[in-house]
Design an enzyme around this catalytic site. Structure first.
Site, PDB file in Angstrom:
ATOM      1  N   LYS A 202       0.842  -1.190   0.000  1.00 27.81           N
ATOM      2  CA  LYS A 202       0.000   0.000   0.000  1.00 27.81           C
ATOM      3  C   LYS A 202       0.884   1.250   0.000  1.00 27.81           C
ATOM      4  CE  LYS A 202      -3.514   2.366   2.784  1.00 27.81           C
ATOM      5  NZ  LYS A 202      -4.525   2.548   1.727  1.00 27.81           N
ATOM      6  N   ARG A 293      22.323   1.148  14.838  1.00 28.67           N
ATOM      7  CA  ARG A 293      23.496   1.985  15.100  1.00 28.67           C
ATOM      8  C   ARG A 293      23.038   3.267  15.787  1.00 28.67           C
ATOM      9  NH1 ARG A 293      21.911   5.704  11.203  1.00 28.67           N
ATOM     10  NH2 ARG A 293      21.072   4.750   9.340  1.00 28.67           N
ATOM     11  N   ARG A 339      20.972  20.141   9.842  1.00 23.91           N
ATOM     12  CA  ARG A 339      22.254  19.659   9.323  1.00 23.91           C
ATOM     13  C   ARG A 339      22.916  20.750   8.488  1.00 23.91           C
ATOM     14  NH1 ARG A 339      21.717  13.227   7.986  1.00 23.91           N
ATOM     15  NH2 ARG A 339      20.152  12.757   9.592  1.00 23.91           N
TER      16      ARG A 339
END
Lengths: 454, 80
Positions: A202, A293, A339
């Site tokens: 979907k 991680r 960032r």
């Protein structure tokens, strides 16, 4: 066994972050580096630095024998892989164990299981975590496909089971399109891969990206609430925050509960993140994948919970049990990370390595800047464009945005183009301020606004 | 005819093939037109085509596949 010497098998800002956490724990640090990174901040800060090869990552940071050899030569007893490079490479985790060293992260088996999309989806379903409705495996005939679509609804994505990389994906918006596209998809899959098997899923429209941070010790698992990372360009996160501006309290509780149950099911050790799509129209969430991680955006979680996630993952790797009980973990206020990349947002985000001739780092209350930069540093062209992460915390989201705007004004990186102008435009945008976005919002916004970002 | 150099427009890693399992874009001795791609430079994980920039014949490549290159570094000699 407690870790005494930690080798950092990574570079950039995350290497600096890991060195700081290790030093606060009284652990000696060994930084491996390529020939292009000899002048890096991480190399300057670490107790010892070892050259492991040429500039190209494939010959240095991804060279497993060179990394293991450096660990043995330097007397390291553990390796932290950071994010990217070897962080989710099960063969590397195996090689670390074979060498008698400690891998700061989950078991190689957990990495392998979560790295396999179908296996991860099955593990999630078994742990009661909702996944995107789909065919749960390959479909070989139109009858079965019709039955799958009867429960997923439209739009539905049809793709070759044997394919990958988005090749041959078709989206059917209704039954008529489905009947037309299904035979085409089968024929194309057969021609391209010699296998007409298909996979149906979907399409979640207007999805938001919400992820849950967890910490485990192999037995117990706690969550540290969610982050929202819906502002993305080309599937790269640009702006991350915690908590999500839209998640209702009951859905948050359910989302975090399912994350813990999946992590417990795989005996997760270390820091991990479960990523979900969230549909704020229907309030449904769907597991997409688990990252085994530490993640780039972990500091927003650290700001709202007060937990040092990198420190906790090192302690758990050293054999300690989790020190935190779920009831001790409380979220307070709002944190946002943006960032700062060496890219020119006015020139289609063209990479922009080079000399940083001047640097002014923002400060003040509730401001953190995790970076690989120092004045006079020459950014090498060989790696990721991430230069740093500007993270702010304040009592609520509106105050955090005001603080972010103030901190961006203080940040100066001279000599190169960065994504700072993008973030200055985003903090001033009404939709961003209202939290009205989904994972495709930023690309649509850039089509209209990118040229103004000089 | 004179020997000219094709310079790298960017710093990064130079590739002579579009992908590891594909043939070289150009070999020593190949004739090229200005728009022909002679290699790629990868800078910060983004790939940028390097074009010959002139009509001529490639005498020889001055760098190997996957060599690190600087902006302005000669990549190949061309008899143009």
């Amino acid at each position: 066994m407690a870790i005494r010497t930690l080798l950092i098998a990574n570079r950039g800002e995350i290497a600096v972050r890991i060195i700081r956490a290790a030093r606060e724990l009284g652990i000696r640090t060994v930084q491996v580096h390529s020939k292009a990174d000899v002048d890096s901040l991480a190399v300057k800060l670490a107790d010892e630095a070892i050259d492991i090869g040429p500039a190209q990552a494939a010959k240095s940071y991804l060279n497993i024998p060179a990394v293991i050899d450096a660990a043995q030569r330097s007397g390291a007893d553990a390796i932290h892989p950071g994010y990217g490079f070897l962080a989710e490479n099960a063969e590397f985790a195996d090689a670390v164990a074979v060498a008698g060293l400690t891998f700061v992260g989950p078991s190689a088996n957990a990495i392998r299981l979560m790295g396999d999309k179908v296996a991860a989806r099955q593990a999630a379903a078994a742990a009661g975590v909702p996944t995107v409705p789909g065919s749960d495996g390959r479909v070989d005939d139109v009858e079965t496909a019709r039955a799958v679509v009867a429960h997923t609804g439209y739009p539905v994505m049809i793709q070759a089971a044997a394919g990958g990389g988005g090749r041959g994906i078709r989206i059917a918006n209704n039954a008529e399109e489905f009947e037309r596209l299904m035979p085409q998809a089968r024929a194309e899959a057969l021609a391209a891969f010699g296998d007409g098997g298909l996979y149906l899923e979907k399409v979640i429209e207007r999805a938001r990206h919400i992820e849950v941070q967890i910490l485990g010790d192999g037995e117990n698992v706690v969550h540290c609430f969610e982050r929202e990372c819906s502002l993305q360009r080309r599937r790269q996160k640009v702006w991350e925050e915690a908590p999500s501006p839209v998640l209702p309290a009951d859905i948050r509780a359910e989302l975090c509960r399912t994350a813990v149950s999946l992590a417990k099911a795989v005996h997760y050790r270390g820091a991990g993140t479960l990523e979900y799509l969230y549909d704020d129209q229907t309030r449904a969430f769907y597991f997409i994948e688990m990252n085994t991680r530490i993640q780039v955006e972990h500091p927003v979680t650290e700001f709202i919970t007060g937990i040092d996630l990198v420190r906790e993952m090192i302690r758990v790797a050293g054999g300690e049990k989790l020190r935190l009980r779920q009831e001790d973990i409380v979220a307070r206020g709002h944190a946002i990370e943006v960032r700062i990349n060496a890219e020119d947002p006015a020139q289609n985000f063209m990479p922009n390595p080079g000399l940083v001739s001047g640097l002014r780092i923002p400060g003040g209350n509730g401001v953190r800047f995790d970076t690989l930069l120092y004045p006079g540093y020459v950014i090498p062209p060989f790696y990721d464009s991430l230069l740093g992460k500007l993270i702010v915390w304040d009592e609520d989201r509106a105050s955090a945005i005001a603080r972010l705007s103030r901190a961006l004004g203080e940040l100066e990186i001279d000599g190169i183009k960065t994504t700072k102008p993008l973030h200055q435009a985003l903090v001033a945008d009404r939709e961003v301020q209202a939290g009205r976005f989904d994972t495709r919002w930023l690309e649509r916004w850039l089509e209209e606004n990118a040229t103004r970002l000089a | 005819m004179a020997i000219k150099q094709i310079l790298s427009p960017l710093p990064g890693t130079f590739y002579r093939r579009p992908a590891p399992d594909q043939p070289l874009y150009k070999n020593d001795g190949d004739s090229v037109t200005a728009g022909d791609v002679i290699g790629l430079v990868e800078v910060m994980k983004s790939f940028n085509e390097v074009k010959a920039g002139q009509v001529g014949k490639i005498v020889r490549f001055l760098v190997e596949n996957e060599d690190a290159v600087m902006a302005g570094q000669p990549l190949a000699e061309i008899d143009a």
